[in-house]
Design a protein around this motif. Structure first.
Motif, short mmCIF file in Angstrom:
data_model
loop_
_atom_site.label_atom_id
_atom_site.label_comp_id
_atom_site.label_asym_id
_atom_site.label_seq_id
_atom_site.Cartn_x
_atom_site.Cartn_y
_atom_site.Cartn_z
N LYS A 179 -17.74 4.19 50.59
CA LYS A 179 -18.35 2.90 50.86
C LYS A 179 -19.33 3.00 52.03
CE LYS A 179 -17.10 -1.62 49.89
NZ LYS A 179 -16.16 -2.63 49.63
N GLN A 180 -18.94 3.77 53.05
CA GLN A 180 -19.76 3.84 54.26
C GLN A 180 -20.94 4.78 54.11
OE1 GLN A 180 -17.67 4.79 57.77
NE2 GLN A 180 -16.94 2.71 58.07
N MET A 181 -20.92 5.57 53.06
CA MET A 181 -21.90 6.65 52.96
C MET A 181 -23.30 6.11 52.68
SD MET A 181 -21.81 10.08 52.60
CE MET A 181 -21.02 11.01 51.35
N PRO A 182 -24.22 6.27 53.63
CA PRO A 182 -25.60 5.94 53.31
C PRO A 182 -26.17 7.00 52.37
CG PRO A 182 -25.43 6.70 55.57
CD PRO A 182 -24.06 6.78 54.98
N ILE A 183 -27.13 6.60 51.57
CA ILE A 183 -27.59 7.50 50.51
C ILE A 183 -28.16 8.80 51.07
CG2 ILE A 183 -29.85 6.35 50.38
CD1 ILE A 183 -29.70 6.91 47.34
N GLU A 184 -28.78 8.76 52.25
CA GLU A 184 -29.40 9.99 52.78
C GLU A 184 -28.35 10.96 53.33
OE1 GLU A 184 -30.42 6.68 55.75
OE2 GLU A 184 -29.90 6.94 53.64
N LYS A 185 -27.10 10.53 53.39
CA LYS A 185 -26.04 11.39 53.89
C LYS A 185 -25.44 12.25 52.77
CE LYS A 185 -22.83 10.28 57.61
NZ LYS A 185 -21.88 9.27 58.04
N ILE A 186 -25.70 11.86 51.52
CA ILE A 186 -25.02 12.52 50.41
C ILE A 186 -25.33 14.02 50.33
CG2 ILE A 186 -24.85 12.57 47.89
CD1 ILE A 186 -25.08 9.53 47.95
N PRO A 187 -26.61 14.44 50.45
CA PRO A 187 -26.86 15.89 50.38
C PRO A 187 -26.13 16.66 51.47
CG PRO A 187 -28.90 14.67 50.16
CD PRO A 187 -27.86 13.67 50.55
N ALA A 188 -26.12 16.11 52.69
CA ALA A 188 -25.42 16.80 53.78
C ALA A 188 -23.93 16.89 53.48
CB ALA A 188 -25.65 16.06 55.10
N ALA A 189 -23.38 15.82 52.90
CA ALA A 189 -21.97 15.85 52.53
C ALA A 189 -21.71 16.96 51.52
CB ALA A 189 -21.55 14.50 51.96
N GLY A 190 -22.62 17.10 50.56
CA GLY A 190 -22.48 18.15 49.55
C GLY A 190 -22.51 19.53 50.18
N VAL A 191 -23.44 19.74 51.10
CA VAL A 191 -23.56 21.07 51.73
C VAL A 191 -22.33 21.38 52.56
CG1 VAL A 191 -24.86 22.42 53.40
CG2 VAL A 191 -26.07 21.04 51.72
N LEU A 192 -21.84 20.38 53.31
CA LEU A 192 -20.64 20.63 54.13
C LEU A 192 -19.41 20.82 53.26
CD1 LEU A 192 -21.42 18.29 57.10
CD2 LEU A 192 -20.89 20.71 57.25
N SER A 193 -19.39 20.13 52.13
CA SER A 193 -18.30 20.32 51.18
C SER A 193 -18.30 21.76 50.67
CB SER A 193 -18.46 19.34 50.02
OG SER A 193 -17.47 19.54 49.06
N ALA A 194 -19.48 22.26 50.34
CA ALA A 194 -19.59 23.64 49.87
C ALA A 194 -19.24 24.62 50.98
CB ALA A 194 -21.01 23.90 49.36
N THR A 195 -19.63 24.30 52.21
CA THR A 195 -19.31 25.17 53.34
C THR A 195 -17.80 25.29 53.51
OG1 THR A 195 -21.30 24.37 54.42
CG2 THR A 195 -19.74 25.57 55.79
N PHE A 196 -17.14 24.13 53.43
CA PHE A 196 -15.68 24.13 53.55
C PHE A 196 -15.04 24.94 52.42
CE2 PHE A 196 -11.64 22.37 52.21
CZ PHE A 196 -10.92 22.42 53.38
#
Lengths: 207, 212
Positions: A29-46
């Motif tokens: 809910k809190q995720m602004p749209i421009e944060k999604i790619p960074a979330a994806g990259v950090l997810s992959a990093t993890f």
């Protein structure tokens, strides 16, 4: 740092899953749209970091980097880390599907805590100060994760002090490594891309 | 566009992390159990190759009944002599949330662990052997050995076959635990795809809102 299937009692699994669902909901809910790619990259990093092993004595522990994810993503760390944990369970057999909720909470909740504790220091101070806060965040996230794992095990019958101590001591080197790693990453990001943190500051989002 | 720079920097870090990753080691508990003569042998260890030394193994039946317990030795192996022909569940708690559970089906049990307790542990008893012999593939050749060979030779032969198979079993366990580059890249691909899909949905919603 993954609790496996069968190690936890039913109430712990249910409670963990409930908290995880709530956290993922808040994150989405809190995720602004421009944060999604960074979330994806950090997810992959993890996802990949768990394959980097630090040998300790007879056993070994792996990197987690949930601190860095929390510092950058805040609540969005929940969905990002959940996806990575799910894929780790499916591809590598780390943890398991029934304990997915508990593992998500164990790893994402400290990330969110670190976000609130260390983020002000990162956003405001000079890059050097930010690096120190980043290092603290990286190490603290691991420490809190070990505490969460200890709590989960304690509620399932294992003695809390013994379980937590075992996990905590095993992860001391990881804390050191992740502290340095997160500090360096934050320092770099602050110097090269200061707007990474400004752009991601929570903002009111119209539903 | 500064955003793309950020993303590419993060991706570079990710690529470095992939390079540093050693796919061979994974901190996960692995365990196996198999029939060996009239006993069940098994081993418990971590998937990075280290074995679990001196760990208590509890043995349960399928209905939760406790059948007994044993301990692993210095090399992570354990031995358990079954007394009943039921599904055996071996459970090892290595602490810190690491639990291994191995399930041994009835047909994989040692042939001598027959239900009537009177005839157990006597491989020479002809009445029990043929009934259960075909189930166990590893021990099947022993069953068809010509009558000219005595029980002693049979036992020695079985022992030799088992010893030959041991490294193979280990290798199979190791192979099962291997995380190769394909699954790593596959996982990253899934993540990229999932977040891309999410991005797409979020973007479409945004466009709809600004249009309406």
């Amino acid at each position: 740092m993954h609790i496996v299937d069968g190690a936890l009692s039913m109430p712990v699994l249910v409670a963990g899953s409930a908290i995880a669902v709530a956290g993922i909901g808040i994150g989405l809910k809190q995720m602004p749209i421009e944060k999604i790619p960074a979330a994806g990259v950090l997810s992959a990093t993890f996802f990949v970091a768990s394959l980097v092993h630090v040998p300790i004595g007879p056993s070994s522990v792996h990197l987690i980097v949930n601190g860095l994810a929390g510092l950058v993503l805040g609540w969005a760390a929940f969905p990002a880390l959940f996806v990575a944990l799910l894929l780790q369970a499916v591809f590598f057999g780390f943890g398991g599907l029934t304990v997915l909720g508990v593992n998500t909470v164990d790893i994402a909740l400290p990330a969110v805590a670190v976000h609130y504790l260390c983020r002000p220091g990162i956003v405001r101070g000079s890059p050097q100060v930010a690096a120190i806060w980043g290092a603290i965040g990286g190490a603290l996230a691991i420490a809190l994760t070990t505490v969460c794992v200890g709590v989960a095990l304690a509620f399932s019958g294992e003695g809390f002090v013994a379980a937590a101590k075992l996990v905590f001591v095993a992860h001391l080197p990881v804390m050191a490594i992740e502290g340095v790693l997160s500090g360096a990453a934050i320092h770099l990001a602050r110097r090269v891309k200061p707007e990474l943190f400004e752009a991601f500051s929570p903002r009111p989002q119209g539903a | 566009m500064t955003r793309t720079d950020t993303i590419s920097a993060l991706l570079l870090a990710l690529a470095l992390a992939v390079g540093a990753a050693s796919p061979a080691a994974a901190h996960k508990v692995v365990a196996g159990a198999y029939a060996s003569g009239d006993r069940i042998e098994g081993e418990v260890g971590f998937s990075d190759g280290s074995m679990a030394r001196d760990v208590a193994i509890e043995v349960f039946a399928e209905d939760g009944r406790r059948l007994g317990e044993t301990r692993t030795g210095a090399d992570g192996t354990f031995v358990f002599v079954p007394t009943e022909r039921v599904v055996h569940l071996f459970r090892a708690d290595l602490g810190g949330g690491h639990v291994a559970e191995v399930r041994l089906e009835v047909e994989d049990l040692p042939q001598t662990a027959a239900a009537p307790a009177a005839t157990t542990a006597s491989p020479a008893t002809p009445s029990t052997t043929p009934a259960v012999a075909p189930a166990n593939a590893a021990a099947a050749p022993v069953g068809v050995v010509p009558a000219g060979i005595g029980d002693l030779q049979k036992a020695a032969l079985a022992e030799a076959v088992r010893n030959e198979l041991k490294p193979l079993r280990r290798e199979i366990i190791a192979l099962k635990e291997k995380n190769d580059l394909q699954s790593v890249l596959g996982g990253i691909g899934y993540i990229v795809g999932l977040f891309g899909l999410w991005f797409f949905i979020a973007g479409r919603r945004l466009a709809k809102r600004s249009a309406g």
